[in-house]
Enzyme design. Structure first.
Site, PDB file in Angstrom:
ATOM      1  N   ASP A 298      13.728  -1.257   0.825  1.00  0.00           N
ATOM      2  CA  ASP A 298      12.516  -0.689   0.276  1.00  0.00           C
ATOM      3  C   ASP A 298      12.558  -0.928  -1.235  1.00  0.00           C
ATOM      4  O   ASP A 298      13.524  -1.445  -1.784  1.00  0.00           O
ATOM      5  CB  ASP A 298      12.406   0.808   0.648  1.00  0.00           C
ATOM      6  CG  ASP A 298      10.972   1.289   0.582  1.00  0.00           C
ATOM      7  OD1 ASP A 298      10.645   2.302   1.203  1.00  0.00           O
ATOM      8  OD2 ASP A 298      10.152   0.616  -0.100  1.00  0.00           O
TER       9      ASP A 298
HETATM   10  C1  GLC Z   1       7.081   1.678  -0.998  1.00  0.00           C
HETATM   11  C2  GLC Z   1       7.219   2.288   0.373  1.00  0.00           C
HETATM   12  C3  GLC Z   1       7.270   1.292   1.484  1.00  0.00           C
HETATM   13  C4  GLC Z   1       6.423   0.092   1.139  1.00  0.00           C
HETATM   14  C5  GLC Z   1       7.068  -0.596  -0.048  1.00  0.00           C
HETATM   15  C6  GLC Z   1       6.295  -1.838  -0.490  1.00  0.00           C
HETATM   16  O1  GLC Z   1       7.942   2.323  -1.870  1.00  0.00           O
HETATM   17  O2  GLC Z   1       8.293   3.196   0.557  1.00  0.00           O
HETATM   18  O3  GLC Z   1       6.828   1.952   2.680  1.00  0.00           O
HETATM   19  O4  GLC Z   1       6.351  -0.796   2.239  1.00  0.00           O
HETATM   20  O5  GLC Z   1       7.230   0.282  -1.142  1.00  0.00           O
HETATM   21  O6  GLC Z   1       5.052  -1.495  -0.974  1.00  0.00           O
END
Ligand code: GLC
Length: 756
Positions: A298
């Site tokens: 993430d």
């Molecule tokens: C965010 C979220 C995740 C998302 C990622 C990319 O922090 O936790 O669910 O897919 O970043 O945007």
């Protein structure tokens, strides 16, 4: 003599067999070394990797945001220079064909090896056409509908050059204080697992090379939905048993359905951050489940290992993540900055990098990007696909089935709902009345609020001769009550009042936990003022999480939980309000009576002192009953469904036999309606304690007025499995209860035995 002949024959037979085995091994070895016998993808990727420098390999492990959407705490100003230098494997938040085509051109035509980029995005519930938030759509209990939603969202996103979505989010959650419940599919592992398979199939389709399908990404691995105190990003701590029985199954279901990628969660699991947790990423994901796709972190979460106190510096963070099984670094730049030195100083093995690169390149190969890097980049297809009627019509269908009718009591001689189209003056009061942006909900991707039909427009369209009065009344937050007097005057002029209350799109979703989950701001005070007018009132709960209703709000005779329904939300609500669609949604997440009950969910344990309001020494509160305000599986209809005669094919089954459970359902009302018939089971005695109910089946059926139907389910011993005292996933012989009904609290029941 004869004996000697036979001995010779046996010896020659043995020699012959040995020779066969020897030559077949030789040919296998030849086959293995002979590239032409390898899968084309393996052959292609091996060949490419042989030509890649270590720096180019490390380049493939980096995912950077292009800034088309802001989904995390950091930006990456120089990602374009990195693309041109062949140091980027994928880009996210890059929107539209024209923009992505130029990035792909740089990657393919300006780098030494021309390796194409992946384009990722959070297509959580739609790309431009926005569908109901996933929690809402899960209340449809309609798997076919949800698969089509995922497929249409994929088609629309793919037409804009996206070939990878960071979805489905499969985090089970039983704590509505956590804002990200909006992105999930509720509290139940059985239902969430079914939805997981459905969404992966929808996104990925049958042909990964089709420019209408995209890679799915199972997130957030794992157990991100159980943060302590419902506070986003907080610690997750649970038993292995709870993990395996409740939180893990949906991720497993998605992997079994063929999900191509997995995203690590921000949280730790058992003291080890998911982004460096080899138990999760290797033992379970690779070894137990055989996952062959790639793992992405993430946002920035490799860097955040330092915050966790799990690494003391970036180099350590890189080593821990790579060795645990993380293939791609989202946005932290830690891999880009450290892997080269770590290989040169022999602190990591280059083969770990090769494994990661191979997994990523194979996914690009499967998408067809090496055959045609511009496969997803067709302006004409983009124009023809986005906001197509096919997609908009499905968004309406999904919104209709996501709506949950919570109350519809008599008021002034009859039920308020459905509203008569004969009423003259209707007042819409509240911050969601003419709202477009917040109807889209959290994670609304590239959704355009201008395309939203809001509630006012939806009703206007539905009942053209109606005189619609409107008053904002108050905002979603703050203490300003200056709008109350106008709202009260507006209500006083109306025959019926619609209270359009709820959350805006920033009051749920990521980084949006709330400690108190009633209506935000002064909305409850506005509701109280409107109630004083005595007008027939319908309360619409338009939010991204279960909203706790205070005592007065609970008494409002008509309450509809609409969630955030997306682009077609206003149309759907209007159709339900005026009875052009009979609501069929059923809650997939319990609505608590108050925050003190949290976590509250249907699949509770009985305990040694099971709840008895009349017995002091039982598990209960002094101030409220244990029952939630609205239980899992609850949802009313404008008609009435009656359940009778639950029948079992037998009262005893062996592990090899099936139990057929039949329940009679009757539509005793005057209009047709859809009902979600639910099947639950209780294992009365186990080597560990078992929940008082577990969902094991459901059927959504349409019944005409007066129609009676036997609804049947089949149970096998496999359906009764759980992690026993030795953590073995088994069914244990013994007595079971089976329940069938309209929700988790209202069921008919019967008993059966599973024999050894
Ligand atoms: C965010 C979220 C995740 C998302 C990622 C990319 O922090 O936790 O669910 O897919 O970043 O945007």
């Amino acid at each position: 003599m004869v004996r000697i002949i036979w001995q010779n024959r046996i010896l020659s037979l043995i020699l012959f067999i040995v020779l066969i085995i020897f030559f077949s091994c030789q040919s296998d070895k030849k086959l293995l070394n002979n590239p032409s016998s390898q899968k084309p993808e393996t052959e292609f990727v091996n060949n490419l990797m042989e030509r890649m420098t270590l720096e180019e390999k490390i380049g493939q492990l980096n995912l950077y945001t292009a800034g088309g959407d802001v989904t995390g705490p950091t930006m990456n100003g120089n990602y374009i220079a990195k693309v041109k230098a062949g140091r980027v494997g994928a880009v996210f938040n890059a929107l539209s064909v024209s923009f992505n085509k130029e990035l792909q051109r740089m990657a393919v035509e300006e780098t030494r090896l021309g390796i194409p980029l992946l384009f990722g995005y959070d297509v959580i519930h739609g790309y431009r056409t926005i569908f109901p938030i996933p929690l809402a759509e899960s209340c449809s209990w309609n798997l076919e509908l949800m698969e089509k939603t995922a497929a249409l969202a994929a088609e629309e996103a793919a037409s804009a050059g996206i070939n990878w979505t960071f979805s489905p989010m499969l985090d089970i959650s039983r704590d509505p204080r956590w804002g990200r419940v909006a992105e999930g599919s509720g509290e139940d592992p059985f239902l969430c697992s079914m939805i997981a398979r459905t969404r992966v199939k929808g996104y990925q389709g049958e042909d990964p090379e089709s420019p209408q399908t995209i890679l799915a990404c199972v997130k957030h691995f794992a157990a991100y939905g159980a943060p302590v105190a419902g506070r986003d990003y907080a610690t997750v701590d649970m038993s292995e048993r709870m993990f395996r029985d409740v939180y893990l199954p949906p991720y497993q279901a998605a992997i079994e359905a063929g999900a191509s990628t997995v995203m690590t969660a921000f949280n730790e699991f058992d003291g080890v951050p998911a982004t460096a947790n080899s138990y999760l990423l290797d033992s379970i994901l690779r070894k137990e489940w055989g996952f062959d796709g790639f793992v992405v972190t993430d946002f920035n979460s490799i860097k955040e290992l330092n915050n966790h106190g799990f690494s003391e510096n970036d180099e350590m963070a890189a080593i821990l993540s790579l060795n645990a099984g993380v293939d791609m670094d989202m946005q932290s730049d830690i891999y880009a900055a450290n892997l080269m030195n770590l290989v040169k100083s022999n602190r990591i093995e280059e083969k770990k990098i090769d494994e990661a690169v191979r997994r990523i390149l194979i996914m690009k190969y499967r998408l067809g990007l090496f055959r045609d890097p511009y496969l997803y980049l067709d302006e004409e297809r983009e124009k023809a696909t986005i906001y197509s009627n096919k997609i908009l019509n499905h968004a309406l269908a999904s919104a209709l089935e996501s709506i949950v009718l919570l109350r519809n009591e008599n008021y002034g001689g009859g039920k308020i709902l459905p509203l008569s189209k004969g009423i003259k003056n209707l007042a819409i009061i509240g911050p969601m009345g003419k709202n477009k942006l917040d109807m889209l909900g959290c994670w609304h991707a590239a959704g355009d609020e201008r395309k939203v039909t809001n509630l006012f427009e939806g009703i206007q369209e539905q009942v053209s001769q109606l005189n619609i009065l409107y008053s904002l009344g108050c905002d979603f937050e703050g203490e300003d009550i200056s709008g109350f007097s106008h709202a009260v005057k507006t209500a006083q002029q109306a025959d019926v009042v619609i209270l359009a209350m709820g959350e805006n799109d920033a009051q749920n979703g990521e980084a949006a936990s709330r400690s108190q989950i009633g209506f935000p701001g002064v909305q409850s005070r506005l509701i109280a003022e409107i109630r004083k007018t005595g007008k027939p009132t319908v309360l619409l709960v338009m939010a991204g999480r279960p909203i706790i209703l205070n005592d007065e709000e609970q008494q409002i005779p008509a309450i509809i939980n609409t969630w955030h329904l997306g682009t077609q939300g206003g149309r759907a609500i209007a159709q339900v309000l005026f009875g052009d669609y009979n609501p069929s949604g059923k809650l997939t997440m319990t609505i608590p009576r108050n925050e003190g009950q949290i976590p509250v969910f249907y699949s509770q344990k009985n305990t040694g002192r099971p709840y008895n309001p009349k017995d002091r020494f039982t598990t209960k509160y002094l101030d409220i009953p244990n029952e939630p305000l609205f239980p899992f599986g609850f949802g009313l209809s404008y008609t009435q469904f009656d359940y009778s005669s639950l029948q079992l094919s037998d009262s005893i089954i062996s592990p090899q036999e099936e139990l057929v459970v039949k329940v009679m359902v009757r539509n005793s009302g005057k209009i047709s309606g859809e009902e979600v018939v639910q099947l639950y089971v209780r294992d009365l005695v186990g080597s560990v304690t078992r929940p008082i109910k577990e969902l094991k089946g459901f059927r959504k059926i349409l019944l005409e007025p007066g129609e009676i139907r036997w609804v049947s389910f089949t149970l096998k011993s496999d359906d009764l499995r759980f992690y026993n005292r030795e953590m073995k996933f088994v069914a244990e012989p013994g007595a079971f209860m089976v329940y069938a009904g309209t929700n988790s609290a209202e069921c008919l029941s019967a008993k059966f035995n599973l024999i050894p």
